[in-house]
Design a protein around this motif. Structure first.
Motif, PDB file in Angstrom:
ATOM      1  N   SER A  10      24.625  24.233 101.766  1.00 26.47           N
ATOM      2  CA  SER A  10      25.916  24.771 101.348  1.00 26.47           C
ATOM      3  C   SER A  10      26.409  25.882 102.257  1.00 26.47           C
ATOM      4  O   SER A  10      27.558  26.242 102.219  1.00 26.47           O
ATOM      5  N   CYS A  92      32.043  36.557  92.454  1.00 25.31           N
ATOM      6  CA  CYS A  92      32.083  35.090  92.432  1.00 25.31           C
ATOM      7  C   CYS A  92      32.549  34.599  91.072  1.00 25.31           C
ATOM      8  O   CYS A  92      33.358  33.659  90.982  1.00 25.31           O
ATOM      9  N   PHE A 171      21.140  30.187  92.221  1.00 19.87           N
ATOM     10  CA  PHE A 171      21.828  30.224  93.508  1.00 19.87           C
ATOM     11  C   PHE A 171      21.713  31.626  94.109  1.00 19.87           C
ATOM     12  O   PHE A 171      21.600  32.624  93.386  1.00 19.87           O
ATOM     13  N   GLU A 176      26.487  32.564  98.912  1.00 21.97           N
ATOM     14  CA  GLU A 176      27.434  31.526  98.536  1.00 21.97           C
ATOM     15  C   GLU A 176      27.976  31.799  97.137  1.00 21.97           C
ATOM     16  O   GLU A 176      27.380  32.550  96.355  1.00 21.97           O
ATOM     17  N   ARG A 178      28.873  29.659  93.959  1.00 25.70           N
ATOM     18  CA  ARG A 178      28.780  28.373  93.289  1.00 25.70           C
ATOM     19  C   ARG A 178      28.922  28.596  91.795  1.00 25.70           C
ATOM     20  O   ARG A 178      28.395  29.555  91.245  1.00 25.70           O
ATOM     21  N   HIS A 183      28.229  22.229  87.979  1.00 26.86           N
ATOM     22  CA  HIS A 183      27.132  21.342  88.346  1.00 26.86           C
ATOM     23  C   HIS A 183      26.606  20.584  87.137  1.00 26.86           C
ATOM     24  O   HIS A 183      25.615  19.863  87.250  1.00 26.86           O
ATOM     25  N   ARG A 336      29.896  19.323 101.860  1.00 26.75           N
ATOM     26  CA  ARG A 336      30.378  20.626 101.393  1.00 26.75           C
ATOM     27  C   ARG A 336      31.583  21.108 102.195  1.00 26.75           C
ATOM     28  O   ARG A 336      32.530  21.669 101.629  1.00 26.75           O
ATOM     29  N   ASP A 340      35.115  21.827 100.364  1.00 22.23           N
ATOM     30  CA  ASP A 340      35.639  23.194 100.335  1.00 22.23           C
ATOM     31  C   ASP A 340      36.922  23.331 101.150  1.00 22.23           C
ATOM     32  O   ASP A 340      37.793  24.141 100.808  1.00 22.23           O
TER      33      ASP A 340
END
Length: 377
Positions: A10, A92, A171, A176, A178, A183, A336, A340
């Motif tokens: 990722s 995030c 993660f 990153e 996520r 998921h 990915r 993205d």
């Protein structure tokens, strides 16, 4: 595939040229989105005529959603520049929630615009004005935003409070961003169906219905106009034939009409060419007729609607089709970078294009920008 392998895949490893190109595109999009939608909101504040028609408030609401999207994608600019997420887990979570709110509010506001145009074309105008009152429009916009806020933050609640089975949570949020709920196949399918698929289906259906009803209404209007014109001409000829002089008067009138149509220039024509029997200048009467002509009202609404729907489809469908293909046809084909790029460039591009469409298709906003930049002269 284990978590470490998923994380390593990722994190982007792009050539420098591609990385800088994507970063530059993101910077331009952020600037255009923020300035364009802020300009639209200021236009609604400055131009009173934009606030007089309640249905135009849907455009203002959509601009607010697009402005929020512009704020959201500012988070992705450093991500493209650095090649990884540098904001941590809390940012995030906030990024995911705001992105959900902006996307859902944008789609639902577009749906409400389509619904408004459908009512406009399916009802007589006095009834449409009664249905789409300012109070009802504001109430609808409030419902849209409340739903978008609740739905957007549900993902955050599920993320932190509810531990959904069969969902990966481990993660590295220093590298990153996520969203664990995304998921989970069940959560993702329900969210997609409720917030994207069904509203888009409504947008497409209402747009097609609007076009069909618009053609019928304009065709009917044309038939009525031709009938009224024919009756008017017959009445005028009858009145002239009843006057002293009888048919000779009609002949002279017909000759005068023919001469004016072919560009004839007699002294009588030069006196009458600027006015009609009501002593009102022809240009003024034409302007009055244009402003009150239902055809212009419907066509202007159709142009704005078509522009918004086409832009939404061009920007949103590539990401949706790719996601459906990966989910249903080829799960191992997921990339990915492609996903993205589609989600962080194509989807927000709609929020960048919409202000341009307003300025092109809405005369009041166009005049606002002309005055703003001194282009009236």
């Amino acid at each position: 595939m284990n978590v470490s392998e998923d994380i390593s895949r990722s994190i982007w490893t792009l050539p420098a040229g591609v990385q800088y190109t994507l970063t530059s595109i993101q910077c331009l999009m952020v600037t255009a989105t923020l300035l364009g939608n802020a300009g639209t909101i200021v236009a609604f504040y400055k131009v009173r005529g934009l606030r007089e028609k309640p249905s135009d408030l849907f455009i203002l609401s959509l601009s607010c959603a697009d402005l929020l999207m512009g704020c959201v994608i500012t988070f992705t600019v450093p991500t493209y520049a650095l090649g990884y997420w540098a904001w941590g887990k809390t940012m995030c979570q906030l990024f995911a929630a705001l992105a959900n709110i902006a996307v859902i509010a944008g789609i639902l506001n577009t749906l409400m615009i389509c619904w408004d145009r459908y009512i406009l074309i399916s009802k007589e105008y006095p009834k449409y004005v009664k249905i789409q009152s300012q109070r009802r429009v504001i109430g609808t916009i409030t419902v849209v935003w409340v739903y978008s806020l609740v739905t957007g933050f549900i993902e955050w609640v599920v993320w932190d409070v509810v531990k959904v089975p069969e969902t990966v949570y481990e993660f590295d949020f220093t590298r990153e961003c996520r969203s664990p709920p995304k998921h989970n196949f069940v959560f993702q399918t329900q969210a997609f169906t409720r917030n994207v698929f069904l509203p888009l289906l409504g947008i497409e259906g209402l747009s097609v219905a609007f076009v069909v009803l618009l053609r019928r209404r304009l065709h009917k209007r044309m038939q009525v106009t031709d009938f009224e014109f024919s009756n008017t001409q017959s009445q005028q000829l009858q009145e002239r034939s009843d006057q002293p002089g009888g048919s000779s008067t009609v002949s002279r009138c017909d000759a005068a009409h023919t001469s004016m149509s072919t560009g004839g220039s007699t002294s009588g024509h030069s006196r009458n060419i600027g006015t009609d029997s009501t002593n009102m200048p022809v240009n003024a009467r034409n302007a009055e007729h244009t402003s009150s002509n239902p055809k212009n009202r419907y066509v202007k609404a159709a142009i704005t609607l078509a522009a918004l729907v086409i832009a939404l489809n061009l920007c949103l469908l590539p990401f949706l089709l790719y996601t459906l293909y990966v989910s249903l046809v080829c799960p191992t084909c997921s990339d990915r970078l492609i996903r993205d790029t589609l989600s962080n460039i194509f989807v927000p591009l709609n929020s960048c294009i919409n202000p341009i469409l307003y300025a092109v298709t809405m005369s009041k906003i166009k005049r606002f920008y002309k005055r703003l930049f001194g282009l009236n002269g």
